[in-house]
Design an enzyme around this catalytic site. Structure first.
Site, short mmCIF file in Angstrom:
data_model
loop_
_atom_site.label_atom_id
_atom_site.label_comp_id
_atom_site.label_asym_id
_atom_site.label_seq_id
_atom_site.Cartn_x
_atom_site.Cartn_y
_atom_site.Cartn_z
CE1 TYR A 154 -3.98 2.14 0.77
CE2 TYR A 154 -2.59 3.14 2.44
CZ TYR A 154 -3.74 3.15 1.68
OH TYR A 154 -4.65 4.17 1.83
CE LYS A 158 -3.57 4.95 -1.46
NZ LYS A 158 -4.65 5.58 -2.25
P1 NDP Z 1 -13.19 2.42 1.22
O1 NDP Z 1 -12.67 1.04 1.42
O2 NDP Z 1 -14.28 2.93 2.10
O3 NDP Z 1 -13.63 2.61 -0.30
C1 NDP Z 1 -12.80 2.21 -1.34
C2 NDP Z 1 -13.38 2.69 -2.64
O4 NDP Z 1 -12.49 2.31 -3.70
C3 NDP Z 1 -14.73 2.07 -2.93
O5 NDP Z 1 -15.59 3.06 -3.43
C4 NDP Z 1 -14.41 1.04 -4.01
O6 NDP Z 1 -15.44 0.84 -4.95
C5 NDP Z 1 -13.25 1.69 -4.72
N1 NDP Z 1 -12.48 0.71 -5.47
C6 NDP Z 1 -11.70 -0.28 -4.98
N2 NDP Z 1 -11.18 -1.01 -6.00
C7 NDP Z 1 -11.66 -0.46 -7.14
C8 NDP Z 1 -11.50 -0.75 -8.52
N3 NDP Z 1 -10.71 -1.76 -8.93
N4 NDP Z 1 -12.11 0.04 -9.44
C9 NDP Z 1 -12.91 1.08 -9.04
N5 NDP Z 1 -13.11 1.40 -7.75
C10 NDP Z 1 -12.49 0.64 -6.81
O7 NDP Z 1 -11.91 3.35 1.32
P2 NDP Z 1 -11.75 4.89 1.73
O8 NDP Z 1 -12.93 5.65 1.31
O9 NDP Z 1 -11.27 4.94 3.11
O10 NDP Z 1 -10.50 5.26 0.81
C11 NDP Z 1 -10.59 6.06 -0.37
C12 NDP Z 1 -9.18 6.42 -0.79
O11 NDP Z 1 -8.55 7.14 0.28
C13 NDP Z 1 -8.30 5.21 -1.09
O12 NDP Z 1 -7.45 5.48 -2.17
C14 NDP Z 1 -7.51 5.06 0.19
O13 NDP Z 1 -6.29 4.41 -0.03
C15 NDP Z 1 -7.32 6.51 0.58
N6 NDP Z 1 -6.99 6.70 1.98
C16 NDP Z 1 -7.84 6.34 2.99
C17 NDP Z 1 -7.49 6.53 4.30
C18 NDP Z 1 -8.37 6.15 5.45
O14 NDP Z 1 -7.92 6.29 6.61
N7 NDP Z 1 -9.59 5.72 5.24
C19 NDP Z 1 -6.19 7.12 4.66
C20 NDP Z 1 -5.38 7.47 3.53
C21 NDP Z 1 -5.78 7.28 2.25
P3 NDP Z 1 -16.45 -0.42 -4.93
O15 NDP Z 1 -17.00 -0.51 -3.54
O16 NDP Z 1 -17.45 -0.05 -5.97
O17 NDP Z 1 -15.65 -1.62 -5.32
#
Ligand code: NDP
Length: 246
Positions: A154, A158
């Protein structure tokens, strides 16, 4: 205001992406709500935007699939003729210590988090270049800035996103396209919900502000980078982390 702007947000059915889509729409942008598996949730986000008087559409695309992203970009550009704001938010975790990290888990995280952003930028870049304006915002992480044990895949994805952001920022700068990254810290979403209380407490101790952040706080940083207030800012990483990475 983002009135008249077309925004694409990947992974916008849940979590941070959902909040970004709702926030951009609340400020006037028409939003393409991308999802992979969460069809019902993504459609609900689009419907919420429409009910509030905005414009939105949910479109499925697996960001890790180069050809699927090409078809997605074609569909979006045929419908809307342009994209002004691209937010590469889709991301996954497959945490493990490096000794136990499987190749499949390493590849899947890199393919989704890093190559996913590459695929989208690659397929929308011609359109951005032609229109000579635009905003690309990549959602990185404090893990990519500072590293994190158990997240070598990860963190690499990132950190890679930060390199991608800076290189594309340099390539597109002369065409008035700004490319920036947002690096959230510890944000309450599905991604972090499974952590034990002990792990949460330990993480909170590492945050100078002593508390976790919200998806809305990340969305507000994205809103700033999507609007004209950031017109002279490119290639930057904006940490939304309660001071973790300072
Ligand atoms: P969630 O797990 O809540 O959501 C992840 C999202 O990514 C979902 O909407 C999912 O869509 C989508 N996704 C995953 N794989 C795919 C794919 N192959 N194609 C299209 N969409 C995809 O995560 P967060 O909302 O917490 O995270 C959002 C972003 O923020 C990420 O990049 C994460 O790394 C980053 N982030 C989050 C942090 C945190 O503390 N939460 C901290 C730092 C960064 P679906 O459900 O439709 O598959």
């Amino acid at each position: 205001m983002l009135t008249g702007k077309i925004a694409v947000v990947t992974g916008a059915g849940r979590g941070i992406g959902r909040e970004i889509a709702l926030t951009l729409a609340a400020h006037g942008a028409a939003v393409v709500v991308n999802y992979n598996g969460s069809k019902t949730a993504a459609q609900a986000v689009a419907e919420e935007i429409i009910q509030k008087g905005g414009a939105a559409e949910a479109i499925q695309c697996d960001v890790s699939d180069f050809a699927a992203c090409e078809a997605f970009a074609k569909t979006v550009l045929e419908t809307y003729k342009r994209v002004d704001i691209l937010v590469n938010n889709a991301g996954i975790t497959r945490d493990n210590l490096i000794m136990r990290m499987s190749e499949a888990d390493y590849d899947q995280v890199l393919d989704t988090n890093l190559k996913g952003a590459f695929h989208m930028i690659r397929h929308f870049s011609r359109s951005f270049l032609k229109q000579r304006s635009g905003k690309i915002i990549n959602i990185s992480s404090v893990s990519g800035v500072a590293g994190n044990p158990g997240q070598s895949n990860y963190s690499a994805s990132k950190a890679g996103l930060i390199g991608l952001t800076k290189s594309v920022a340099r390539e597109l700068a002369s065409r008035n396209v700004q490319v920036n990254a947002v690096a959230p810290g510890f944000i309450d979403t599905d991604m972090t919900r499974d952590l034990t209380e002990a792990a949460r407490a330990e993480l909170s101790r590492q945050i100078p502000m002593g508390k976790t952040g919200t998806a809305k706080q990340v969305a507000d940083a994205v809103l700033f980078l999507a609007g004209e207030g950031s017109d002279y800012i490119t290639g930057q990483v904006l940490c939304v982390d309660g001071g973790m990475c300072m």
